[in-house]
Design an enzyme around this catalytic site. Structure first.
Site, PDB file in Angstrom:
ATOM      1  N   LYS A  90    -158.975 -13.737 -16.324  1.00 11.49           N
ATOM      2  CA  LYS A  90    -159.997 -14.909 -16.742  1.00 11.49           C
ATOM      3  C   LYS A  90    -160.654 -15.226 -15.628  1.00 11.49           C
ATOM      4  O   LYS A  90    -160.279 -15.189 -14.459  1.00 11.49           O
ATOM      5  CB  LYS A  90    -159.417 -15.813 -17.512  1.00 11.49           C
ATOM      6  CG  LYS A  90    -158.869 -15.390 -19.105  1.00 11.49           C
ATOM      7  CD  LYS A  90    -158.534 -16.286 -19.892  1.00 11.49           C
ATOM      8  CE  LYS A  90    -158.110 -15.609 -21.470  1.00 11.49           C
ATOM      9  NZ  LYS A  90    -157.569 -16.287 -22.224  1.00 11.49           N
TER      10      LYS A  90
ATOM     11  N   ARG B 192    -149.789 -12.271 -22.211  1.00 18.94           N
ATOM     12  CA  ARG B 192    -150.730 -11.370 -22.479  1.00 18.94           C
ATOM     13  C   ARG B 192    -151.716 -10.800 -21.404  1.00 18.94           C
ATOM     14  O   ARG B 192    -152.369 -11.593 -20.775  1.00 18.94           O
ATOM     15  CB  ARG B 192    -151.679 -12.107 -23.607  1.00 18.94           C
ATOM     16  CG  ARG B 192    -152.468 -11.286 -24.199  1.00 18.94           C
ATOM     17  CD  ARG B 192    -153.601 -11.941 -25.185  1.00 18.94           C
ATOM     18  NE  ARG B 192    -154.632 -11.068 -25.814  1.00 18.94           N
ATOM     19  CZ  ARG B 192    -155.712 -10.984 -25.449  1.00 18.94           C
ATOM     20  NH1 ARG B 192    -156.159 -11.236 -24.220  1.00 18.94           N
ATOM     21  NH2 ARG B 192    -156.594 -10.041 -25.895  1.00 18.94           N
TER      22      ARG B 192
HETATM   23  N1  PMM Z   1    -157.824 -14.799 -24.852  1.00 26.34           N
HETATM   24  C1  PMM Z   1    -158.534 -13.523 -25.210  1.00 26.34           C
HETATM   25  C2  PMM Z   1    -158.304 -12.934 -26.417  1.00 26.34           C
HETATM   26  N2  PMM Z   1    -157.182 -13.170 -27.309  1.00 26.34           N
HETATM   27  N3  PMM Z   1    -155.312 -14.262 -27.474  1.00 26.34           N
HETATM   28  C3  PMM Z   1    -154.477 -15.266 -27.044  1.00 26.34           C
HETATM   29  N4  PMM Z   1    -153.443 -15.650 -28.118  1.00 26.34           N
HETATM   30  N5  PMM Z   1    -154.888 -16.275 -26.310  1.00 26.34           N
HETATM   31  C4  PMM Z   1    -155.807 -16.000 -25.376  1.00 26.34           C
HETATM   32  O1  PMM Z   1    -155.983 -16.818 -24.534  1.00 26.34           O
HETATM   33  C5  PMM Z   1    -156.780 -15.063 -25.671  1.00 26.34           C
HETATM   34  C6  PMM Z   1    -156.455 -14.042 -26.853  1.00 26.34           C
HETATM   35  C7  PMM Z   1    -159.861 -13.408 -24.562  1.00 26.34           C
HETATM   36  O2  PMM Z   1    -159.543 -12.374 -23.399  1.00 26.34           O
HETATM   37  P1  PMM Z   1    -159.728 -10.784 -23.398  1.00 26.34           P
HETATM   38  O3  PMM Z   1    -161.367 -10.748 -23.637  1.00 26.34           O
HETATM   39  O4  PMM Z   1    -159.289 -10.312 -22.226  1.00 26.34           O
HETATM   40  O5  PMM Z   1    -159.017 -10.291 -24.791  1.00 26.34           O
END
Ligand code: PMM
Length: 287
Positions: free
Chosen positions: A221, A265
Site C-alpha cells: 500500500k 493479505r
Molecule cells: N485492501 C484492498 C482490497 N481488499 N480486503 C481487506 N479485507 N482488507 C484490505 O485492506 C483490502 C482488501 C486494496 O488492495 P489491493 O488493490 O491490493 O487489492
C-alpha cells in the site's frame, strides 16, 4: 491468537497467508496483469505454490478514487476464476461489496466473503452471509473509494475505528451471522491517511481485543511507498513503486503475526509465509 473454532477449515497454529488475485484493469499494484481468467487462475495456483493458504479473488478495484463497475461485469471477472481455483483444490475468498456477487461466488465454491465495506455498501450482504453460513470479513469502512479520503477525521483514531467496527459486527449479529464466522479488519488505507495507518498498526491489540480473528492487509500500500520514498533528480519525493514494497510488507506481516493477527493479505506470499512460521516457532518457545 484469537480462537477461531467456527473457522475450522481455515484454522492453523500460525497466522494464515491470503494471496491476492485482482481481476481488474486498474488495481494499484497488479491492475491489468490477471484480467484474463486462465492467467488469473495460473497466478492463483502460483500464489498457493509460494505459500498462500487461501486466495482472495476480486473484480472491482478499491484504490483511492476508483469508480464502481456494475455487478454483471464484476461477476463476469471473478466467477470463472473462482471456479478454476476451486477445481484446483484451493480455498478461495471473494473480495466484493455486493451480495449478488458474493452469492454467485459462494455457489462457485468460494469459502469466505471478504467485504471491504463490512456489510455497509449492500444492505443484503449480512443476510446473505447469515443464510449461507459462510465466514465473512468485515473491514472498517466509511465511504466508497471515490470519496473515502474525504472521510479521514477521527476524534480518537483507534477508539473510533473500534467503535465503528463493533457497530458493523452488531449489524451482522442482528442479521443472524454466527459470531464465530466474523473476521474483522481495520482497513488500512480506507478513509485513513498514511500516518493513521501506522497508528492503527501500532495498536493491533485493540482490534484483537474485539474478540474476532483479525485480518491485516498492508501489502504494497501507498503508505509503504511513502515511507520508502527517495528524492528524485529534481528534488521531488519519488514513492517506492508497489512491486518494490515487498520487504516492508514482510516486516508488517511479521509484526502483525506477532500481535496475534489471524491472517495477512499479500500479493507475494513467499516471504510472508516464511515470516508467519518464524513468528509461530518463536511463540512456541515463550509459551
Ligand atoms: N485492501 C484492498 C482490497 N481488499 N480486503 C481487506 N479485507 N482488507 C484490505 O485492506 C483490502 C482488501 C486494496 O488492495 P489491493 O488493490 O491490493 O487489492
Amino acid at each position: 491468537m484469537v480462537p477461531s473454532s467456527a473457522l475450522s477449515g481455515l484454522a492453523a497454529d500460525r497466522c494464515l497467508v491470503m494471496g491476492v488475485v485482482n481481476v481488474t484493469p486498474d488495481s494499484f499494484s497488479d491492475g491489468g496483469k490477471w484480467l484474463d481468467a486462465a492467467t488469473a487462475i495460473r497466478h492463483g495456483v502460483d500464489l498457493v505454490r509460494d505459500g498462500a493458504d487461501l486466495v482472495d479473488v476480486g473484480g472491482e478495484s478499491t484504490r483511492p478514487g476508483a469508480t464502481r463497475i456494475d455487478a454483471e461485469e464484476e461477476m463476469r471477472r471473478v466467477v470463472p476464476v473462482i471456479e478454476g481455483l476451486v477445481a484446483e483444490g484451493i480455498t478461495v475468498s471473494v473480495d466484493t461489496m455486493r451480495a449478488s456477487t458474493a452469492r454467485r461466488a459462494l455457489d462457485a465454491g468460494a469459502a469466505v466473503v471478504n467485504d471491504v465495506s463490512g456489510g455497509r455498501a449492500d444492505p443484503q450482504m449480512m443476510a446473505l452471509a447469515a443464510e449461507a453460513g459462510s465466514p465473512i470479513v468485515l473491514m472498517h469502512w466509511r465511504q466508497h473509494s471515490a470519496v473515502m479520503q474525504n472521510h479521514t477525521h477521527y476524534d480518537d483514531l483507534v477508539a473510533d475505528i473500534c467503535t465503528e467496527l463493533t457497530m458493523q459486527v452488531a449489524a451482522a449479529l442482528d442479521a443472524g451471522v454466527d459470531p464465530g464466522l466474523i473476521i474483522v479488519d481495520p482497513g488500512l488505507g480506507f478513509s485513513k491517511t498514511g500516518d493513521q495507518n501506522w497508528t492503527v498498526l501500532a495498536h493491533l491489540d485493540a482490534f484483537t481485543a474485539l474478540g474476532h480473528p483479525v485480518l491485516v492487509a498492508a501489502s504494497r500500500k501507498r503508505f509503504l511507498g511513502e515511507l520508502l520514498a527517495v528524492e528524485g533528480p529534481s528534488g521531488e519525493r519519488e514513492l517506492r513503486p508497489p512491486d518494490r514494497r515487498e520487504a516492508a510488507t514482510t516486516a508488517i506481516t511479521t509484526m502483525a503475526a506477532a500481535a496475534g493477527a489471524w491472517c495477512v493479505r499479500v500479493h507475494e506470499p513467499a516471504a510472508s509465509a516464511d515470516a508467519v512460521r518464524v513468528v509461530a516457532r518463536l511463540a512456541g518457545e515463550t509459551r
